[in-house]
Design an enzyme around this catalytic site. Structure first.
Site, PDB file in Angstrom:
ATOM      1  N   HIS A  31      -7.891  -4.014  -3.138  1.00  0.00           N
ATOM      2  CA  HIS A  31      -8.026  -4.603  -1.799  1.00  0.00           C
ATOM      3  C   HIS A  31      -9.511  -4.733  -1.438  1.00  0.00           C
ATOM      4  O   HIS A  31      -9.949  -5.752  -0.902  1.00  0.00           O
ATOM      5  CB  HIS A  31      -7.370  -3.711  -0.730  1.00  0.00           C
ATOM      6  CG  HIS A  31      -5.885  -3.566  -0.847  1.00  0.00           C
ATOM      7  ND1 HIS A  31      -5.249  -2.342  -0.875  1.00  0.00           N
ATOM      8  CD2 HIS A  31      -4.903  -4.501  -0.921  1.00  0.00           C
ATOM      9  CE1 HIS A  31      -3.944  -2.528  -0.953  1.00  0.00           C
ATOM     10  NE2 HIS A  31      -3.701  -3.835  -0.985  1.00  0.00           N
ATOM     11  N   LYS A  90       8.476  -1.589   5.558  1.00  0.00           N
ATOM     12  CA  LYS A  90       8.376  -0.867   4.289  1.00  0.00           C
ATOM     13  C   LYS A  90       8.290   0.651   4.472  1.00  0.00           C
ATOM     14  O   LYS A  90       8.116   1.373   3.507  1.00  0.00           O
ATOM     15  CB  LYS A  90       7.129  -1.334   3.534  1.00  0.00           C
ATOM     16  CG  LYS A  90       7.253  -2.746   3.006  1.00  0.00           C
ATOM     17  CD  LYS A  90       5.994  -3.154   2.282  1.00  0.00           C
ATOM     18  CE  LYS A  90       6.118  -4.551   1.708  1.00  0.00           C
ATOM     19  NZ  LYS A  90       4.843  -5.010   1.142  1.00  0.00           N
ATOM     20  N   ARG A 108      -2.583 -10.926  -7.822  1.00  0.00           N
ATOM     21  CA  ARG A 108      -2.938 -10.228  -9.053  1.00  0.00           C
ATOM     22  C   ARG A 108      -2.332 -10.915 -10.268  1.00  0.00           C
ATOM     23  O   ARG A 108      -3.004 -11.224 -11.228  1.00  0.00           O
ATOM     24  CB  ARG A 108      -2.442  -8.764  -8.999  1.00  0.00           C
ATOM     25  CG  ARG A 108      -3.137  -7.929  -7.971  1.00  0.00           C
ATOM     26  CD  ARG A 108      -2.329  -6.709  -7.623  1.00  0.00           C
ATOM     27  NE  ARG A 108      -1.038  -7.079  -7.070  1.00  0.00           N
ATOM     28  CZ  ARG A 108      -0.172  -6.246  -6.544  1.00  0.00           C
ATOM     29  NH1 ARG A 108      -0.420  -4.950  -6.532  1.00  0.00           N
ATOM     30  NH2 ARG A 108       0.972  -6.671  -6.050  1.00  0.00           N
ATOM     31  N   SER A 141      -0.600  -0.409  -4.379  1.00  0.00           N
ATOM     32  CA  SER A 141      -0.526   0.763  -3.506  1.00  0.00           C
ATOM     33  C   SER A 141       0.637   1.658  -3.926  1.00  0.00           C
ATOM     34  O   SER A 141       0.545   2.882  -3.870  1.00  0.00           O
ATOM     35  CB  SER A 141      -0.320   0.325  -2.054  1.00  0.00           C
ATOM     36  OG  SER A 141      -1.436  -0.400  -1.606  1.00  0.00           O
TER      37      SER A 141
HETATM   38  O1  PNS Z   1       0.544  -5.936   2.042  1.00  0.00           O
HETATM   39  P1  PNS Z   1       1.796  -6.713   2.315  1.00  0.00           P
HETATM   40  O2  PNS Z   1       2.902  -5.745   2.663  1.00  0.00           O
HETATM   41  O3  PNS Z   1       2.174  -7.630   1.190  1.00  0.00           O
HETATM   42  O4  PNS Z   1       1.504  -7.620   3.612  1.00  0.00           O
HETATM   43  C1  PNS Z   1       2.522  -8.403   4.183  1.00  0.00           C
HETATM   44  C2  PNS Z   1       2.062  -8.989   5.537  1.00  0.00           C
HETATM   45  C3  PNS Z   1       1.588  -7.903   6.464  1.00  0.00           C
HETATM   46  C4  PNS Z   1       0.949  -9.981   5.296  1.00  0.00           C
HETATM   47  C5  PNS Z   1       3.287  -9.722   6.139  1.00  0.00           C
HETATM   48  O5  PNS Z   1       4.390  -8.874   6.128  1.00  0.00           O
HETATM   49  C6  PNS Z   1       3.060 -10.196   7.566  1.00  0.00           C
HETATM   50  O6  PNS Z   1       2.295 -11.103   7.793  1.00  0.00           O
HETATM   51  N1  PNS Z   1       3.738  -9.535   8.541  1.00  0.00           N
HETATM   52  C7  PNS Z   1       3.603  -9.846   9.954  1.00  0.00           C
HETATM   53  C8  PNS Z   1       4.869 -10.520  10.494  1.00  0.00           C
HETATM   54  C9  PNS Z   1       4.883 -11.983  10.121  1.00  0.00           C
HETATM   55  O7  PNS Z   1       4.057 -12.773  10.519  1.00  0.00           O
HETATM   56  N2  PNS Z   1       5.900 -12.354   9.298  1.00  0.00           N
HETATM   57  C10 PNS Z   1       6.072 -13.707   8.809  1.00  0.00           C
HETATM   58  C11 PNS Z   1       5.312 -13.920   7.499  1.00  0.00           C
HETATM   59  S1  PNS Z   1       5.601 -15.539   6.836  1.00  0.00           S
END
Ligand code: PNS
Length: 173
Positions: free
Chosen positions: A25, A49, A98, A136
């Site tokens: 990250h 999660k 990745r 992670s």
């Molecule tokens: O590190 P991650 O878990 O892959 O990140 C995912 C994240 C936080 C980018 C995604 O879950 C997110 O944007 N969540 C906020 C809610 C939202 O906007 N959901 C619609 C996404 S298309």
């Protein structure tokens, strides 16, 4: 002297669960800080999660690792990412990729975010190869089982994982 081309005035949001932040990250943060005027690392609150670390802990671990980049800051957010980005005046969402396995999920999110906010652009970046296998989830598993994480996470993250008893923790991603 190395020329730094930064897209003037462009604020970029780098969102994620960051449970916990890894050097992969941070590699993306470093690359983004060279490209954009300001980078906001955005830690998702109340992730589905069920993160091992609280939002505050995840944010603190990032804060203590980003001090060397003056144009990078961290905060948490909840609700839709596109709403948060709009509130912060961001034009770009940064996501790290990745391997091919990341691609489908990332593409889905990028298209959905574009549908919700057509003015926001998702920019995909690749971390250094060294981190291409890093996640992670693996970091938590190895750290909680006492394996070495040297070079894979900031020292602060490794210490925090060491302090958690394996029996009381979740190993979910
Ligand atoms: O590190 P991650 O878990 O892959 O990140 C995912 C994240 C936080 C980018 C995604 O879950 C997110 O944007 N969540 C906020 C809610 C939202 O906007 N959901 C619609 C996404 S298309």
């Amino acid at each position: 002297m190395e020329e730094r081309i930064q897209h003037k005035d462009i604020i970029a949001v780098y969102p994620g669960t960051f449970d916990p932040v890894t050097n992969g990250h941070l590699d993306i943060v470093a690359r983004s800080s060279q490209l954009f005027h300001r980078v906001l690392v955005a830690v998702l609150r109340n992730s589905q999660k069920s993160p091992l670390f609280s939002t505050e802990e995840r944010t603190e671990m990032i804060r203590s690792a980003i001090g060397k980049w003056p144009n990078v800051s961290v905060e948490s957010f909840e609700g839709l990412l596109v709403d948060y980005a709009r509130q912060r005046g961001a034009k770009v969402i940064i996501r790290g990729i990745r391997a091919v396995s990341d691609y489908e999920y990332e593409l889905q999110m990028a298209f959905m975010n574009r549908r919700l906010a057509p003015q926001l652009e998702t920019v995909f970046m690749f971390p250094a190869e060294t981190y291409s296998y890093l996640s992670s989830g693996l970091v938590k598993e190895i750290g909680l089982l006492g394996g070495s994480l040297g070079g894979l996470v900031p020292q602060e993250v490794e210490s925090r994982l060491r302090r958690i008893s394996p029996s009381s923790s979740s190993l979910r991603k």
